[in-house]
Design a protein around this motif. Structure first.
Motif, PDB file in Angstrom:
ATOM      1  N   GLY A 142       0.811  -1.207   0.000  1.00  0.00           N
ATOM      2  CA  GLY A 142       0.000   0.000   0.000  1.00  0.00           C
ATOM      3  C   GLY A 142       0.844   1.256   0.000  1.00  0.00           C
ATOM      4  O   GLY A 142       2.064   1.230  -0.218  1.00  0.00           O
ATOM      5  N   SER A 143       0.209   2.368   0.262  1.00  0.00           N
ATOM      6  CA  SER A 143       0.883   3.667   0.247  1.00  0.00           C
ATOM      7  C   SER A 143       1.677   3.888   1.529  1.00  0.00           C
ATOM      8  O   SER A 143       1.109   3.927   2.629  1.00  0.00           O
ATOM      9  CB  SER A 143      -0.148   4.791   0.077  1.00  0.00           C
ATOM     10  N   LEU A 144       2.971   4.057   1.400  1.00  0.00           N
ATOM     11  CA  LEU A 144       3.822   4.355   2.553  1.00  0.00           C
ATOM     12  C   LEU A 144       3.494   5.742   3.100  1.00  0.00           C
ATOM     13  O   LEU A 144       3.421   5.942   4.311  1.00  0.00           O
ATOM     14  CB  LEU A 144       5.296   4.271   2.156  1.00  0.00           C
ATOM     15  N   TYR A 145       3.308   6.715   2.207  1.00  0.00           N
ATOM     16  CA  TYR A 145       3.008   8.076   2.664  1.00  0.00           C
ATOM     17  C   TYR A 145       1.708   8.105   3.458  1.00  0.00           C
ATOM     18  O   TYR A 145       1.603   8.803   4.461  1.00  0.00           O
ATOM     19  CB  TYR A 145       2.918   9.017   1.462  1.00  0.00           C
ATOM     20  N   ARG A 146       0.716   7.369   3.007  1.00  0.00           N
ATOM     21  CA  ARG A 146      -0.563   7.335   3.709  1.00  0.00           C
ATOM     22  C   ARG A 146      -0.386   6.740   5.105  1.00  0.00           C
ATOM     23  O   ARG A 146      -0.955   7.229   6.079  1.00  0.00           O
ATOM     24  CB  ARG A 146      -1.569   6.511   2.918  1.00  0.00           C
ATOM     25  N   CYS A 147       0.422   5.683   5.196  1.00  0.00           N
ATOM     26  CA  CYS A 147       0.682   5.057   6.493  1.00  0.00           C
ATOM     27  C   CYS A 147       1.415   6.016   7.420  1.00  0.00           C
ATOM     28  O   CYS A 147       1.063   6.149   8.600  1.00  0.00           O
ATOM     29  CB  CYS A 147       1.502   3.782   6.296  1.00  0.00           C
ATOM     30  N   LEU A 148       2.431   6.687   6.907  1.00  0.00           N
ATOM     31  CA  LEU A 148       3.209   7.599   7.737  1.00  0.00           C
ATOM     32  C   LEU A 148       2.360   8.742   8.265  1.00  0.00           C
ATOM     33  O   LEU A 148       2.480   9.135   9.431  1.00  0.00           O
ATOM     34  CB  LEU A 148       4.396   8.151   6.945  1.00  0.00           C
ATOM     35  N   THR A 149       1.492   9.287   7.422  1.00  0.00           N
ATOM     36  CA  THR A 149       0.692  10.432   7.841  1.00  0.00           C
ATOM     37  C   THR A 149      -0.512  10.029   8.685  1.00  0.00           C
ATOM     38  O   THR A 149      -0.792  10.642   9.715  1.00  0.00           O
ATOM     39  CB  THR A 149       0.218  11.238   6.617  1.00  0.00           C
ATOM     40  N   ASP A 150      -1.216   8.976   8.245  1.00  0.00           N
ATOM     41  CA  ASP A 150      -2.464   8.608   8.936  1.00  0.00           C
ATOM     42  C   ASP A 150      -2.243   7.781  10.194  1.00  0.00           C
ATOM     43  O   ASP A 150      -2.975   7.937  11.176  1.00  0.00           O
ATOM     44  CB  ASP A 150      -3.377   7.831   7.980  1.00  0.00           C
ATOM     45  N   LYS A 151      -1.241   6.888  10.159  1.00  0.00           N
ATOM     46  CA  LYS A 151      -1.053   5.988  11.293  1.00  0.00           C
ATOM     47  C   LYS A 151       0.082   6.396  12.234  1.00  0.00           C
ATOM     48  O   LYS A 151       0.046   6.062  13.427  1.00  0.00           O
ATOM     49  CB  LYS A 151      -0.806   4.566  10.790  1.00  0.00           C
ATOM     50  N   LEU A 152       1.074   7.094  11.710  1.00  0.00           N
ATOM     51  CA  LEU A 152       2.228   7.438  12.535  1.00  0.00           C
ATOM     52  C   LEU A 152       2.350   8.939  12.782  1.00  0.00           C
ATOM     53  O   LEU A 152       3.320   9.385  13.403  1.00  0.00           O
ATOM     54  CB  LEU A 152       3.506   6.893  11.897  1.00  0.00           C
ATOM     55  N   GLY A 153       1.399   9.704  12.277  1.00  0.00           N
ATOM     56  CA  GLY A 153       1.343  11.126  12.602  1.00  0.00           C
ATOM     57  C   GLY A 153       2.422  11.986  11.981  1.00  0.00           C
ATOM     58  O   GLY A 153       2.701  13.092  12.465  1.00  0.00           O
ATOM     59  N   VAL A 154       3.039  11.533  10.903  1.00  0.00           N
ATOM     60  CA  VAL A 154       4.103  12.303  10.256  1.00  0.00           C
ATOM     61  C   VAL A 154       3.494  13.430   9.432  1.00  0.00           C
ATOM     62  O   VAL A 154       2.485  13.243   8.745  1.00  0.00           O
ATOM     63  CB  VAL A 154       4.961  11.396   9.349  1.00  0.00           C
ATOM     64  N   ARG A 155       4.114  14.599   9.491  1.00  0.00           N
ATOM     65  CA  ARG A 155       3.708  15.727   8.661  1.00  0.00           C
ATOM     66  C   ARG A 155       4.906  16.145   7.794  1.00  0.00           C
ATOM     67  O   ARG A 155       5.892  16.654   8.304  1.00  0.00           O
ATOM     68  CB  ARG A 155       3.240  16.899   9.518  1.00  0.00           C
ATOM     69  N   PHE A 156       4.794  15.875   6.501  1.00  0.00           N
ATOM     70  CA  PHE A 156       5.892  16.182   5.595  1.00  0.00           C
ATOM     71  C   PHE A 156       6.056  17.694   5.458  1.00  0.00           C
ATOM     72  O   PHE A 156       5.081  18.431   5.290  1.00  0.00           O
ATOM     73  CB  PHE A 156       5.650  15.558   4.222  1.00  0.00           C
ATOM     74  N   GLY A 157       7.316  18.135   5.530  1.00  0.00           N
ATOM     75  CA  GLY A 157       7.611  19.557   5.409  1.00  0.00           C
ATOM     76  C   GLY A 157       8.286  19.914   4.097  1.00  0.00           C
ATOM     77  O   GLY A 157       7.744  20.643   3.279  1.00  0.00           O
ATOM     78  N   GLU A 158       9.471  19.365   3.862  1.00  0.00           N
ATOM     79  CA  GLU A 158      10.209  19.664   2.641  1.00  0.00           C
ATOM     80  C   GLU A 158      11.122  18.496   2.284  1.00  0.00           C
ATOM     81  O   GLU A 158      11.335  17.577   3.083  1.00  0.00           O
ATOM     82  CB  GLU A 158      11.046  20.933   2.816  1.00  0.00           C
ATOM     83  N   GLY A 159      11.632  18.553   1.068  1.00  0.00           N
ATOM     84  CA  GLY A 159      12.542  17.496   0.626  1.00  0.00           C
ATOM     85  C   GLY A 159      13.510  18.015  -0.414  1.00  0.00           C
ATOM     86  O   GLY A 159      13.332  19.112  -0.969  1.00  0.00           O
ATOM     87  N   GLU A 160      14.534  17.242  -0.675  1.00  0.00           N
ATOM     88  CA  GLU A 160      15.504  17.550  -1.719  1.00  0.00           C
ATOM     89  C   GLU A 160      15.575  16.362  -2.663  1.00  0.00           C
ATOM     90  O   GLU A 160      15.525  15.203  -2.222  1.00  0.00           O
ATOM     91  CB  GLU A 160      16.889  17.812  -1.121  1.00  0.00           C
ATOM     92  N   GLU A 161      15.671  16.639  -3.958  1.00  0.00           N
ATOM     93  CA  GLU A 161      15.683  15.555  -4.932  1.00  0.00           C
ATOM     94  C   GLU A 161      16.729  15.817  -6.002  1.00  0.00           C
ATOM     95  O   GLU A 161      16.836  16.931  -6.523  1.00  0.00           O
ATOM     96  CB  GLU A 161      14.305  15.412  -5.574  1.00  0.00           C
ATOM     97  N   LEU A 162      17.495  14.786  -6.304  1.00  0.00           N
ATOM     98  CA  LEU A 162      18.498  14.828  -7.368  1.00  0.00           C
ATOM     99  C   LEU A 162      18.081  13.851  -8.446  1.00  0.00           C
ATOM    100  O   LEU A 162      17.754  12.702  -8.155  1.00  0.00           O
ATOM    101  CB  LEU A 162      19.876  14.449  -6.818  1.00  0.00           C
ATOM    102  N   VAL A 163      18.065  14.314  -9.706  1.00  0.00           N
ATOM    103  CA  VAL A 163      17.681  13.463 -10.829  1.00  0.00           C
ATOM    104  C   VAL A 163      18.866  13.327 -11.770  1.00  0.00           C
ATOM    105  O   VAL A 163      19.506  14.319 -12.125  1.00  0.00           O
ATOM    106  CB  VAL A 163      16.479  14.061 -11.597  1.00  0.00           C
ATOM    107  N   GLU A 164      19.145  12.090 -12.186  1.00  0.00           N
ATOM    108  CA  GLU A 164      20.218  11.837 -13.136  1.00  0.00           C
ATOM    109  C   GLU A 164      19.846  10.661 -14.032  1.00  0.00           C
ATOM    110  O   GLU A 164      18.919   9.910 -13.731  1.00  0.00           O
ATOM    111  CB  GLU A 164      21.535  11.559 -12.407  1.00  0.00           C
ATOM    112  N   THR A 165      20.555  10.523 -15.133  1.00  0.00           N
ATOM    113  CA  THR A 165      20.328   9.397 -16.032  1.00  0.00           C
ATOM    114  C   THR A 165      21.397   8.337 -15.786  1.00  0.00           C
ATOM    115  O   THR A 165      22.566   8.663 -15.584  1.00  0.00           O
ATOM    116  CB  THR A 165      20.377   9.832 -17.508  1.00  0.00           C
ATOM    117  N   VAL A 166      20.977   7.080 -15.791  1.00  0.00           N
ATOM    118  CA  VAL A 166      21.891   5.973 -15.528  1.00  0.00           C
ATOM    119  C   VAL A 166      21.495   4.784 -16.397  1.00  0.00           C
ATOM    120  O   VAL A 166      20.456   4.787 -17.057  1.00  0.00           O
ATOM    121  CB  VAL A 166      21.854   5.536 -14.040  1.00  0.00           C
TER     122      VAL A 166
END
Length: 233
Positions: free
Chosen positions: A156-180
């Motif tokens: 299932g959805s990890l984000y849904r579990c983290l927010t609904d069941k474990l009370g996590v509130r996402f704030g910000e993130g960093e992402e790097l994209v590359e070709t491999v």
């Protein structure tokens, strides 16, 4: 500056692809080469590039077909499930691994823990409408999420579990994209050839209090997925 012949052929071939429409079979390579007045090698190169671009899809033993449009995923802290459903597709996940590993120095720094501390590792093949499009590996510190294995349905959805069941509130993130290029194992899991370009994303996420939540490594088929970001000054 002269333009390579296969590029000229590729441009003309795009017109054929657009006329045929999604899901249609491409005429045999030898037929196209004769029609275009070029060698089969030149036609093969043009077809290969359109496969890499996601305009065509080769099916072993069946031929080459006009591909469906690429899925466009937002570069944002949103659920993979919700992003796909919003585009009218059915998301799916196949669990490859759900275990604990010891954090190396790099992973420990990303998660705000010490090297050697236990980390949840969740590796899954992501699919859309039953077709594999990505391989995602998520790492979360056991000290922060000790009950994760008890409350998470790994399909299932990890984000849904983290927010609904474990009370996590996402704030910000960093992402790097590359070709491999995929490893043999990765190509097998994604039902792709090693020559197919892949998009690799590295993401770290933090909550609203700037505490690390996860470190994620996501590998996507370059012929199936594209990414969009909203840019502001």
């Amino acid at each position: 500056m002269s333009v390579p012949l296969h590029f000229v052929v590729k441009t003309r071939l795009v017109e054929v692809v657009e006329r045929l429409g999604e899901g249609s079979a491409l005429p045999p390579e030898r037929v196209l080469a004769k029609e275009f007045g070029v060698s089969r090698w030149t036609m093969r190169q043009a077809i290969r590039e359109l496969i890499a671009d996601g305009r065509l899809r080769a099916r072993q033993g069946q031929g080459t077909f006009v591909a469906t449009p690429k899925l466009v995923q937002p570069l944002a802290l949103v659920s993979y499930t919700e992003a796909l459903r919003a585009q009218g597709h059915t998301p799916g996940r196949e669990v490859v691994a759900f275990d604990e590993i010891a954090a190396d120095a790099e992973l420990a720094e990303q998660l705000g823990i010490s090297a050697g501390d236990p980390v949840h590792r969740l590796e899954r093949v992501l699919s859309a409408d039953g077709q594999p499009i990505g391989l995602e590996t998520t790492y979360l510190a056991v000290v922060r999420f000790p009950t994760l294995r008890e409350v998470l349905d790994p399909t299932g959805s990890l984000y849904r579990c983290l927010t609904d069941k474990l009370g996590v509130r996402f704030g910000e993130g960093e992402e790097l994209v590359e070709t491999v290029i995929a490893t043999p194992r990765e190509a097998e899991l994604l039902k792709a050839t090693q020559s197919l370009p892949m998009l690799l994303l590295h993401r770290t996420s933090r909550d609203t209090e700037a505490r690390p939540i996860e470190a994620v490594r996501s590998l996507y088929r370059g012929d199936r997925v594209g990414f969009r970001a909203t840019l502001r000054p």
